[in-house]
Scaffold this motif. Structure first.
Motif, short mmCIF file in Angstrom:
data_model
loop_
_atom_site.label_atom_id
_atom_site.label_comp_id
_atom_site.label_asym_id
_atom_site.label_seq_id
_atom_site.Cartn_x
_atom_site.Cartn_y
_atom_site.Cartn_z
N SER A 1 0.82 -1.22 0.00
CA SER A 1 0.00 0.00 0.00
C SER A 1 0.85 1.26 0.00
N ILE A 2 2.09 1.13 0.43
CA ILE A 2 3.01 2.27 0.38
C ILE A 2 3.73 2.32 -0.96
N THR A 3 4.18 1.16 -1.44
CA THR A 3 4.98 1.13 -2.67
C THR A 3 4.16 1.12 -3.96
N VAL A 4 2.95 0.54 -3.91
CA VAL A 4 2.09 0.46 -5.10
C VAL A 4 0.66 0.83 -4.68
N PRO A 5 0.41 2.07 -4.26
CA PRO A 5 -0.91 2.42 -3.72
C PRO A 5 -2.05 2.28 -4.74
N GLN A 6 -1.76 2.46 -6.02
CA GLN A 6 -2.81 2.35 -7.04
C GLN A 6 -3.37 0.93 -7.15
N LEU A 7 -2.68 -0.03 -6.60
CA LEU A 7 -3.13 -1.42 -6.63
C LEU A 7 -4.44 -1.62 -5.86
N PHE A 8 -4.66 -0.80 -4.85
CA PHE A 8 -5.79 -1.01 -3.94
C PHE A 8 -7.00 -0.14 -4.21
N GLY A 9 -6.84 1.04 -4.69
CA GLY A 9 -7.98 1.92 -4.93
C GLY A 9 -8.42 2.63 -3.65
N HIS A 10 -8.78 1.89 -2.65
CA HIS A 10 -9.17 2.41 -1.34
C HIS A 10 -8.41 1.61 -0.28
N PRO A 11 -8.30 2.16 0.91
CA PRO A 11 -7.59 1.43 1.97
C PRO A 11 -8.37 0.18 2.42
N SER A 12 -7.62 -0.84 2.80
CA SER A 12 -8.20 -2.03 3.43
C SER A 12 -7.83 -2.00 4.90
N VAL A 13 -8.28 -2.99 5.64
CA VAL A 13 -7.96 -3.07 7.07
C VAL A 13 -6.44 -3.11 7.26
N TRP A 14 -5.75 -3.81 6.38
CA TRP A 14 -4.30 -3.99 6.53
C TRP A 14 -3.47 -2.93 5.80
N SER A 15 -4.10 -2.01 5.05
CA SER A 15 -3.35 -0.98 4.34
C SER A 15 -2.57 -0.11 5.31
N PHE A 16 -1.39 0.28 4.87
CA PHE A 16 -0.52 1.14 5.67
C PHE A 16 -0.34 0.58 7.08
N PHE A 17 -0.19 -0.75 7.13
CA PHE A 17 0.05 -1.48 8.38
C PHE A 17 -1.08 -1.31 9.40
N GLY A 18 -2.29 -1.12 8.90
CA GLY A 18 -3.44 -0.98 9.78
C GLY A 18 -3.59 0.40 10.38
N SER A 19 -3.04 1.42 9.73
CA SER A 19 -3.10 2.78 10.29
C SER A 19 -4.53 3.27 10.47
N GLY A 20 -5.44 2.83 9.61
CA GLY A 20 -6.84 3.24 9.75
C GLY A 20 -7.51 2.65 10.99
N TYR A 21 -6.87 1.66 11.56
CA TYR A 21 -7.37 1.02 12.79
C TYR A 21 -6.36 1.21 13.92
N LEU A 22 -5.66 2.35 13.89
CA LEU A 22 -4.68 2.73 14.92
C LEU A 22 -3.54 1.73 15.07
N PHE A 23 -3.16 1.08 13.98
CA PHE A 23 -2.09 0.09 13.92
C PHE A 23 -2.37 -1.16 14.75
N ILE A 24 -3.59 -1.31 15.21
CA ILE A 24 -3.96 -2.51 15.96
C ILE A 24 -3.76 -3.77 15.13
N PRO A 25 -4.09 -3.77 13.81
CA PRO A 25 -3.84 -4.98 13.02
C PRO A 25 -2.37 -5.40 12.96
N LEU A 26 -1.45 -4.48 13.15
CA LEU A 26 -0.03 -4.81 13.16
C LEU A 26 0.42 -5.33 14.52
N VAL A 27 -0.05 -4.71 15.57
CA VAL A 27 0.39 -5.06 16.92
C VAL A 27 -0.31 -6.31 17.45
N LEU A 28 -1.56 -6.49 17.11
CA LEU A 28 -2.37 -7.57 17.68
C LEU A 28 -1.80 -8.97 17.42
N PRO A 29 -1.41 -9.31 16.18
CA PRO A 29 -0.87 -10.67 16.01
C PRO A 29 0.45 -10.89 16.74
N ILE A 30 1.24 -9.85 16.88
CA ILE A 30 2.50 -9.97 17.63
C ILE A 30 2.19 -10.28 19.09
#
Length: 152
Positions: free
Chosen positions: A104-133
């Motif tokens: 999502s950072i290197t090829v943003p046009q691939l997605f069109g709109h953000p997903s839950v995991w886009s930009f490492f979950g920034s739209g969800y306060l990075f919880i999607p990145l931290v939670l599995p860890i």
């Protein structure tokens, strides 16, 4: 001390350690459940109303929702085959958020709109990145006890 008494004493220690981690486990599962509901319902709405705008992003959000549901159930059950499913779901989730985050950072046009995991979950306060860890750390600390004499 007889071997049976020694085994009972070891089990008591393990049970106490598991109880200490119970609060963390409950919080982790609660966050997974909230994320599962949020990601799933948001993706269903997006797929129904505007799938043609960003099919990859919305399909990835739906996949994330399913992974969160599976992870939630597996973390709740956490015994036998469910433990393996929990490990697999959390590893898959972590790989997904990292791969989609990088893309999502290197090829943003691939997605069109953000997903839950886009930009490492920034739209969800990075919880999607931290939670599995956190989930993987919790699973590793609450390993199933091995009785003496059994292979590890």
């Amino acid at each position: 001390m007889a071997q049976g008494e020694l085994r009972d004493a070891g089990s008591a220690h393990i049970a106490t350690r598991g109880d200490r981690l119970g609060g963390l486990g409950r919080v982790l599962i609660a966050v997974y459940l909230v994320l599962a509901i949020a990601a799933t319902f948001r993706s269903v709405y997006q797929i129904i109303t505007k799938f043609d705008e960003a099919p990859l992003a919305y399909a990835l959000s739906a996949l994330a929702g399913v992974v969160y549901i599976v992870a939630s159930v597996a973390l709740i059950k956490r015994r036998g085959v469910w433990r393996t499913i929990a490990w697999a779901a959390l590893i898959f989730e972590l790989c997904g958020v990292v791969i989609v985050g990088v893309l999502s950072i290197t090829v943003p046009q691939l997605f069109g709109h953000p997903s839950v995991w886009s930009f490492f979950g920034s739209g969800y306060l990075f919880i999607p990145l931290v939670l599995p860890i956190l989930g993987l750390l919790w699973l590793s600390r609450t390993g199933a006890p091995v009785a003496s004499g059994e292979a590890a």
